[in-house]
Design a protein around this motif. Structure first.
Motif, short mmCIF file in Angstrom:
data_model
loop_
_atom_site.label_atom_id
_atom_site.label_comp_id
_atom_site.label_asym_id
_atom_site.label_seq_id
_atom_site.Cartn_x
_atom_site.Cartn_y
_atom_site.Cartn_z
N ALA A 134 11.98 -8.67 0.59
CA ALA A 134 10.75 -8.12 1.02
C ALA A 134 9.90 -8.35 2.00
CB ALA A 134 9.94 -8.22 -0.67
N ASP A 135 10.72 -9.12 2.81
CA ASP A 135 10.10 -9.51 4.38
C ASP A 135 10.42 -8.40 5.46
OD1 ASP A 135 8.96 -10.45 6.34
OD2 ASP A 135 10.33 -12.40 6.07
N ILE A 136 9.38 -7.50 5.67
CA ILE A 136 9.45 -6.41 6.53
C ILE A 136 9.30 -6.74 7.90
CG2 ILE A 136 9.41 -4.29 4.73
CD1 ILE A 136 6.63 -4.08 5.76
N HIS A 137 8.61 -7.86 8.01
CA HIS A 137 8.00 -8.25 9.26
C HIS A 137 9.15 -8.78 10.25
CE1 HIS A 137 4.13 -7.03 7.70
NE2 HIS A 137 4.51 -7.51 6.63
N ARG A 138 9.98 -9.50 9.79
CA ARG A 138 10.92 -10.11 10.38
C ARG A 138 12.29 -9.95 10.05
NH1 ARG A 138 12.70 -15.38 11.28
NH2 ARG A 138 12.23 -15.70 9.15
N PRO A 139 13.09 -8.88 11.13
CA PRO A 139 14.51 -8.40 10.68
C PRO A 139 15.26 -9.57 10.47
CG PRO A 139 13.57 -7.06 12.35
CD PRO A 139 12.41 -8.16 12.22
N ALA A 140 15.29 -10.47 11.10
CA ALA A 140 16.12 -11.64 11.23
C ALA A 140 15.88 -12.38 9.97
CB ALA A 140 15.85 -12.78 12.11
N ALA A 141 14.82 -12.22 9.15
CA ALA A 141 14.67 -12.79 7.84
C ALA A 141 15.65 -12.03 6.85
CB ALA A 141 13.16 -12.88 7.26
N ILE A 142 15.68 -10.59 6.97
CA ILE A 142 16.66 -10.10 5.97
C ILE A 142 18.07 -10.63 6.06
CG2 ILE A 142 17.58 -7.63 5.25
CD1 ILE A 142 14.88 -6.54 6.31
N ASP A 143 18.48 -10.57 7.29
CA ASP A 143 19.89 -11.25 7.71
C ASP A 143 20.00 -12.80 7.35
OD1 ASP A 143 20.21 -9.01 8.98
OD2 ASP A 143 19.66 -9.84 11.20
N GLN A 144 19.08 -13.36 7.47
CA GLN A 144 19.00 -14.91 6.99
C GLN A 144 19.40 -14.98 5.23
OE1 GLN A 144 15.29 -16.74 7.46
NE2 GLN A 144 16.21 -18.91 6.58
N LEU A 145 18.65 -14.24 4.60
CA LEU A 145 18.84 -13.76 3.31
C LEU A 145 20.09 -13.41 2.91
CD1 LEU A 145 17.31 -14.51 0.57
CD2 LEU A 145 16.66 -11.95 0.35
N GLU A 146 20.80 -12.27 3.44
CA GLU A 146 22.12 -11.70 3.23
C GLU A 146 23.19 -12.83 3.40
OE1 GLU A 146 22.96 -8.43 5.66
OE2 GLU A 146 24.35 -7.52 4.14
N ILE A 147 22.96 -13.94 4.69
CA ILE A 147 24.00 -14.71 4.55
C ILE A 147 23.95 -15.59 3.61
CG2 ILE A 147 24.57 -16.57 6.00
CD1 ILE A 147 23.40 -14.90 8.61
#
Ligand SMILES: Nc1nc2c(ncn2[C@@H]2O[C@H](COP(=O)(O)OP(=O)(O)OP(=O)(O)O)[C@@H](O)[C@H]2O)c(=O)[nH]1
Ligand SMILES: [Mg+2]
Length: 447
Positions: A134-147
């Motif tokens: 639910a972090d839309i501000h930092r796209p890298a955060a989504i990748d981090q969580l996915e990994i």
């Protein structure tokens, strides 16, 4: 964890360990050092002051427990106060299923990492977790969580296009339902500071997904700053729990020690490293013991409190003082000592004494002594003078020992009685000589 606090408190507590008697003065000095140690660990000054006040109050009202040095009792009091400070009992997560958890916190506090850590832990507890970005501000955060989700084999939901955080939250719930996940953890965005935008974003998300838990992830290495952050978040969002991260390294511990009493929010988990396994439920009692570096004194004192009948002990001490202590009383005392368990175990629980050699057969010698005394009639125990040759023979047979052993025991008891009389009379020189003589002969078993 908290090495420097442990070391400083250890030094302060050394002052207590040796104290034979507690007075207001010697306590005040030792407690001042405890306070200094807490302040040096960055504990909130008010919390440190209240802590010391409470310890002092309890020490003053404390009846000295027989068999335990007063210094040890103070340490037990300090331990229990530490537990109070850290929050009594382990604070559990809500038992709701599906369980919805909202992770909030400042930038870089460890939200994303902790989301994965918590998912991993709940999976071990039998949940089927899904983590939602639910972090839309930092796209890298989504990748981090996915990994991390892949690595831990957790369900994962993200929407890389939408800018509508509450809608993303609702979609994550639907995704969880169709994936038969029964636990959804929302990783939210952080800010450098707590601000109106951040609060508004989380409040909207919260209203939409109705979480069972709102956990603040706070960087424990920040000390008092973490406490202020927690206070502000709690006022804005009504938190249900705290996760203190980065307690590995040389964190001073101030945040952990003050955050519960300042905010009223319980610490539920702690992060102790970067890996997903470096995460544990928070146990106040264990942390308190760790901070005090105190081995098992706590359990020993608790055991003594449990098994030693205080009134009985006081009565026996009074009899000793009046030199009225007889074999019947001795038997009663032996029963109390025995309740603490085999001597080896008792010594093993004392810091510094564990591993000490017990004279071979000490427990057995105690058992023989008991058998001999038990073979006497009550009247004989009250008046050992009655024990003539034939009675001694009867007792030896009854206890399954040789008559010399009965004689030996009675002789030692006689010496002890003389000793008590001397103490009553105050003849200290003679007393010392007598003690020397007794030590040479191995003393009275069980005393
Ligand atoms: N040593 C240590 N490092 C941690 C711990 N928890 C998180 N970290 C590290 O702290 C850094 C930030 O962690 P993140 O999980 O990305 O923090 P975040 O709150 O999601 O950050 P933003 O999404 O940018 O707001 C990472 O390098 C983590 O590895 C911990 O308990 N101990
Ligand atoms: Mg993050």
């Amino acid at each position: 964890m908290f090495e420097s606090l442990t070391e400083k408190l250890g030094l302060a507590l050394r002052n207590f360990r040796g104290l034979g008697r507690l007075t207001e003065e010697n306590m005040a000095d030792a407690l001042k050092e405890v306070r200094t140690a807490l302040l040096a660990a960055d504990v909130h000054f008010q919390v440190a002051r209240q802590f010391v006040d409470r310890v002092q109050q309890q020490c003053v009202g404390q009846n000295v427990l027989s068999g335990v040095a007063p210094g040890q009792q103070v340490i037990k009091i300090i331990h229990d106060e530490l537990v109070r400070l850290l929050g009594e009992g382990a604070a559990n997560l809500s038992g709701a299923r599906p369980l919805k958890v909202l992770m909030v916190g400042l930038h870089g506090s460890g939200k994303t990492t902790t989301t994965a850590k918590l998912g991993r832990l709940l999976k071990k507890r039998g949940y089927r977790p899904l983590v939602a970005a639910a972090d839309i501000h930092r796209p890298a955060a989504i990748d981090q969580l996915e990994i991390l989700a892949k690595q831990e084999e957790l369900g994962f939901y993200a929407d890389r296009v939408s800018r509508d955080v509450p809608a993303i939250g609702a979609a994550a719930l639907t995704a969880a339902q169709s994936a038969t996940a029964d636990c959804i953890i929302f990783d939210t965005a952080g800010r450098l500071q707590i601000d109106a935008d951040l609060i508004a974003e989380i409040t909207d998300l919260r209203a939409r997904v109705q979480p069972d838990e709102v956990l603040l992830v706070a960087d424990g290495a920040l000390g008092q700053e973490a406490v202020n952050v927690a206070k502000a978040f709690h006022e804005a969002l009504r938190l249900t729990g705290l996760v203190l991260t980065k307690l590995d390294g040389d964190t001073r511990g101030g945040a952990a020690l003050s955050i519960k009493s300042v905010t009223g929010v319980p610490i539920k988990f702690i992060g102790t490293g970067e890996k997903t396994a470096d995460f544990e439920p928070f146990h106040p009692d264990r942390l308190a013991s760790r901070i005090l570096g105190m081995g098992d004194v706590v359990s020993l004192v608790e055991k003594a409190q449990e098994v030693v009948d205080e009134k009985e002990a006081a009565k026996l001490a009074e009899k000793m003082r009046k030199a009225e202590f007889d074999l019947e009383d001795f038997l009663a005392q032996m029963q109390q000592v025995k309740k603490l368990g085999p001597m080896e175990n008792v010594l093993g629980m004392m810091p510094g004494l564990s591993g000490m050699q017990i004279p071979a057969g000490a427990d057995r010698a105690l058992a023989r002594t008991e058998a001999i005394i038990r073979s006497m009639t009550k009247q004989e125990r009250r008046k050992p003078d009655l024990l003539n040759g034939s009675r001694r023979k009867r007792i030896a047979d009854g206890a399954g020992v040789k008559i010399v052993e009965v004689n030996q025991l009675l002789k030692q008891f006689q010496q002890m009685q003389q000793l008590m009389k001397m103490m009553k009379g105050g003849g200290s020189k003679k007393l010392m000589r007598q003690l020397e003589a007794m030590r040479g002969r191995g003393g009275f078993p069980g005393m």
